[in-house]
Design a protein around this motif. Structure first.
Motif, mmCIF file in Angstrom:
data_model
loop_
_atom_site.group_PDB
_atom_site.id
_atom_site.type_symbol
_atom_site.label_atom_id
_atom_site.label_comp_id
_atom_site.label_asym_id
_atom_site.label_seq_id
_atom_site.Cartn_x
_atom_site.Cartn_y
_atom_site.Cartn_z
ATOM 1 N N GLU A 104 0.931 -1.066 -0.147
ATOM 2 C CA GLU A 104 -0.128 -0.050 -0.022
ATOM 3 C C GLU A 104 0.990 1.349 0.013
ATOM 4 O O GLU A 104 2.083 1.348 0.664
ATOM 5 C CB GLU A 104 -0.962 -0.049 1.170
ATOM 6 C CG GLU A 104 -0.089 0.206 2.530
ATOM 7 C CD GLU A 104 -1.212 0.339 3.579
ATOM 8 O OE1 GLU A 104 -2.323 0.181 3.674
ATOM 9 O OE2 GLU A 104 -0.750 0.793 4.782
ATOM 10 N N THR A 105 0.307 2.292 -0.500
ATOM 11 C CA THR A 105 0.734 3.695 -0.333
ATOM 12 C C THR A 105 -0.287 4.579 -0.202
ATOM 13 O O THR A 105 -1.148 4.369 -0.265
ATOM 14 C CB THR A 105 1.787 3.958 -1.375
ATOM 15 O OG1 THR A 105 2.588 5.180 -1.336
ATOM 16 C CG2 THR A 105 0.912 4.157 -2.812
ATOM 17 N N THR A 106 0.131 6.058 0.172
ATOM 18 C CA THR A 106 -0.745 6.929 0.219
ATOM 19 C C THR A 106 -1.543 7.393 -0.892
ATOM 20 O O THR A 106 -0.822 7.279 -2.027
ATOM 21 C CB THR A 106 -0.393 8.285 1.021
ATOM 22 O OG1 THR A 106 0.889 8.725 0.271
ATOM 23 C CG2 THR A 106 -0.060 7.973 2.244
ATOM 24 N N LEU A 107 -2.850 7.798 -1.122
ATOM 25 C CA LEU A 107 -3.430 7.994 -2.266
ATOM 26 C C LEU A 107 -2.843 9.662 -2.591
ATOM 27 O O LEU A 107 -3.176 10.504 -1.927
ATOM 28 C CB LEU A 107 -4.924 8.180 -2.154
ATOM 29 C CG LEU A 107 -5.990 8.492 -3.346
ATOM 30 C CD1 LEU A 107 -5.545 7.446 -4.383
ATOM 31 C CD2 LEU A 107 -7.320 8.359 -3.001
ATOM 32 N N GLN A 108 -2.459 9.979 -3.636
ATOM 33 C CA GLN A 108 -1.918 11.302 -4.246
ATOM 34 C C GLN A 108 -2.810 11.910 -5.056
ATOM 35 O O GLN A 108 -3.929 11.250 -5.444
ATOM 36 C CB GLN A 108 -0.522 10.954 -4.983
ATOM 37 C CG GLN A 108 0.305 10.112 -4.325
ATOM 38 C CD GLN A 108 1.114 11.089 -2.977
ATOM 39 O OE1 GLN A 108 1.094 12.355 -3.011
ATOM 40 N NE2 GLN A 108 1.397 10.297 -2.132
ATOM 41 N N SER A 109 -2.791 13.142 -5.012
ATOM 42 C CA SER A 109 -3.846 13.871 -5.809
ATOM 43 C C SER A 109 -3.811 13.361 -7.464
ATOM 44 O O SER A 109 -4.648 13.407 -8.134
ATOM 45 C CB SER A 109 -3.473 15.508 -5.815
ATOM 46 O OG SER A 109 -1.982 15.523 -6.454
ATOM 47 N N ASP A 110 -2.710 13.239 -7.842
ATOM 48 C CA ASP A 110 -2.355 12.640 -9.374
ATOM 49 C C ASP A 110 -2.339 11.093 -9.155
ATOM 50 O O ASP A 110 -1.424 10.516 -9.043
ATOM 51 C CB ASP A 110 -0.919 13.240 -10.005
ATOM 52 C CG ASP A 110 -1.027 12.783 -11.350
ATOM 53 O OD1 ASP A 110 -2.021 11.882 -11.867
ATOM 54 O OD2 ASP A 110 -0.002 13.013 -11.978
#
Length: 209
Positions: A104-110
């Motif tokens: 997993e990773t954080t959701l980015q704007s792009d």
């Protein structure tokens, strides 16, 4: 005035355009472009979703071919956008087994880009029933339906990548193919929309038939 002989090609173009619009509007399926510049096992043809009888969400990723052995770094990867960004992956090589890994990773704007590095989920954070299995020319990724928060947005895509595991980190060094490439961005929709599409009465009747 349109000549009769020109009508058929115009109808064909219109039909293909409408068909493509319907495919894009259906959150259950991604139909990918064939890329003959890639070897068959790296060329994704489609991603389809379904609900299993035991209430699991199944993502079926199909490629143009398969292989038993080859470059060990090559993996088939499913990306899920759901508050965070999750990836599930299995080796391309059938001889390397079908154990599914999840990161997993954080959701980015792009969110159209696939990040280069991911952190592994701890054993106690993995969804119960997480699994993967080989199918002819591809794999199925299986998640329990109750893992999904249906009040949130949802999105998915599939890739073939070169990736290495370094400790608890997944590093992606190369993307070979992406199912949703050429769509002009990441497709996000309400998770309940996907569930409603998968559970329509017409679909249930066709299964019974």
């Amino acid at each position: 005035m349109i000549r009769p002989g020109a009508l058929l090609p115009l109808l064909m173009v219109f039909s293909l355009t409408v068909s493509a619009m319907q495919i894009d509007a259906d959150p259950r399926t991604i139909v990918s472009f064939m890329d003959k510049g890639l070897s068959p096992e790296l060329d994704i043809l489609s991603v389809a979703t379904d609900i299993s009888p035991d209430n699991h969400l199944v993502f079926q990723v199909k490629t143009r071919g398969e292989r038993a052995r080859g470059e060990a770094a090559d993996h088939l990867l499913l990306r899920i956008l759901h508050e965070k960004v999750y990836v599930l992956l299995v080796p391309i090589n059938k001889g390397d087994g079908d154990k599914v890994l999840m990161y997993e990773t954080t959701l980015q704007s792009d969110n159209t880009l696939l990040p280069d590095a991911w952190k592994a989920l701890q054993e106690n954070s993995l969804p119960a029933g997480l699994n993967a299995r080989r199918i002819v020319n591809g794999a199925e990724f299986i998640l329990p339906v109750d893992w999904i928060d249906f009040a949130k947005d949802f999105g998915f895509d599939a890739y073939t990548v070169s990736a290495q595991v370094q400790g608890d980190t997944l590093e992606i060094s190369r993307v070979h193919d992406q199912a949703g490439k050429g769509r002009g961005g990441s497709s996000m929709f309400s998770a309940i929309t996907l569930l409603n599409k998968l559970c329509t009465p017409q679909r249930l009747r066709s299964r019974r038939d």
